[in-house]
Scaffold this active site. Structure first.
Site, PDB file in Angstrom:
ATOM      1  N   HIS A 126     -18.792  34.681   0.540  1.00 52.01           N
ATOM      2  CA  HIS A 126     -18.359  34.515  -0.745  1.00 52.01           C
ATOM      3  C   HIS A 126     -19.412  32.552  -1.005  1.00 52.01           C
ATOM      4  O   HIS A 126     -18.144  32.199  -0.543  1.00 52.01           O
ATOM      5  CB  HIS A 126     -17.513  35.105  -1.330  1.00 52.01           C
ATOM      6  CG  HIS A 126     -17.572  34.342  -3.099  1.00 52.01           C
ATOM      7  ND1 HIS A 126     -16.874  33.955  -3.426  1.00 52.01           N
ATOM      8  CD2 HIS A 126     -18.040  35.654  -3.712  1.00 52.01           C
ATOM      9  CE1 HIS A 126     -16.272  34.257  -4.372  1.00 52.01           C
ATOM     10  NE2 HIS A 126     -17.693  34.958  -5.340  1.00 52.01           N
TER      11      HIS A 126
ATOM     12  N   HIS B 189     -22.845  28.537  -9.474  1.00 54.73           N
ATOM     13  CA  HIS B 189     -22.450  30.515  -9.500  1.00 54.73           C
ATOM     14  C   HIS B 189     -22.742  30.637 -11.048  1.00 54.73           C
ATOM     15  O   HIS B 189     -22.625  31.841 -11.437  1.00 54.73           O
ATOM     16  CB  HIS B 189     -20.553  30.424  -9.517  1.00 54.73           C
ATOM     17  CG  HIS B 189     -20.412  31.602  -9.746  1.00 54.73           C
ATOM     18  ND1 HIS B 189     -19.022  31.207 -11.064  1.00 54.73           N
ATOM     19  CD2 HIS B 189     -20.104  32.707  -9.670  1.00 54.73           C
ATOM     20  CE1 HIS B 189     -18.672  32.752 -10.852  1.00 54.73           C
ATOM     21  NE2 HIS B 189     -19.318  33.150  -9.980  1.00 54.73           N
TER      22      HIS B 189
END
Length: 302
Positions: free
Chosen positions: A9, A51
């Site tokens: 991640h 992100h």
């Protein structure tokens, strides 16, 4: 039982600042199945791995370009050229208002030398490492906020698909999983843009758990928040919602997010979290900030 997929991640983000090349190289060395890329466009249409559509919680943009913030006091990736973005220093995620680091025990904020990079640069790193090591680690890009990009006159989705295609990611066999929270956009990718990639519908709201039949019309899997899988604990044992079993009925794989060893919430240990979700709830894979720990756990059960 198929071996569970481990998805790094934002890279090895438990150890190095998220979405930096260093974080991706460290993740690669930990042998996950996939490494994630969140993708946002720059002003000059370069797909950037970051992100959020904002810059202010992972870079020093407020110091370097104080005049480029919008009326909401945020700094947007889309207002900067790729060249400008590359001048920014990237650090561990922090609160722009207080300057405090989000995960205090992670890599110290403001230390080291980290930069933003393009999707192309990251793909070349991963493909290059696959060649030099003989591994075959996949990529798992996410199209971030496509509606925002459309309102700004940008075709994020088309640019990402073209980039993936240029690097040989075209079908379900090509070791690339494409994900998005926006259900309309993911459906458009399958039906209108005719993508043959493995598609995962991300989920964050309770009402979305009722839409699995619809998701199965275009997606190959779902990426729920892991809490959507947990129901309650009875006599020390977790009971689960029907989400995983329902998804499996529609042939949808289930890859929940995010397994964090330093944010356990309802679990007493990271091992309990991994055992509960990966084995007891029978999910098919996991997004994790700590790829080494999940790889070690998965290897120990097979």
């Amino acid at each position: 039982m198929n071996k569970k997929l481990v998805i790094a991640h934002r890279g090895a983000s438990g150890y190095l600042p998220e979405h930096t090349m260093e974080s991706k190289a460290m993740a690669f060395a930990m042998n996950p199945n996939f490494i994630e890329q969140d993708v946002v466009l720059s002003k000059d249409d370069v797909p950037i791995v970051i992100h959020d559509i904002y810059l202010d919680d992972v870079t020093d943009v407020a110091t370097k370009f104080p005049n480029k913030k919008r009326e909401d006091n945020r700094f947007y990736v889309i207002d900067f050229t790729f060249k400008e973005l590359q001048t920014l220093a990237v650090s561990e995620r922090f609160n722009p208002k207080t300057g405090e680091q989000f995960y205090p025990n992670r890599f110290p904020k403001g230390k080291g030398y980290f930069k933003l990079h393009s999707l192309q640069q990251e793909i070349e790193l991963i493909q290059g490492l696959n060649k030099s090591t003989g591994k075959n680690i996949g990529i798992y890009p996410e199209i971030k906020e496509p509606e925002f990009h459309k309102k700004e006159g940008k075709n994020l989705t088309e640019i990402v698909l073209k980039t993936l295609s240029n690097y040989g990611y075209k079908t379900k066999k090509d070791n690339c999983i494409l994900q998005c929270f926006d259900a309309k956009e993911l459906e458009r990718i399958r039906k209108e843009l005719k993508s043959k990639l493995f598609l995962v519908q991300l989920m964050e709201f309770p009402e979305e758990t009722k839409n699995l039949k619809h998701f199965a019309n275009y997606a190959d899997g779902i990426g729920p928040w892991y809490k959507q899988i947990l129901d309650k604990k009875v006599d020390g044992q977790w009971e689960f919602t029907s989400l995983v079993s329902e998804a499996h009925k529609f042939d949808l794989k289930v890859h929940p997010y995010t397994f964090r060893a330093d944010q356990l919430d309802e679990f007493s240990s990271f091992k309990e979290m991994m055992q509960t979700l990966l084995i007891d709830a029978n999910v098919d894979g996991a997004f994790t900030d700590f790829p080494d720990l999940v790889v070690e756990f998965v290897n120990s059960i097979y």
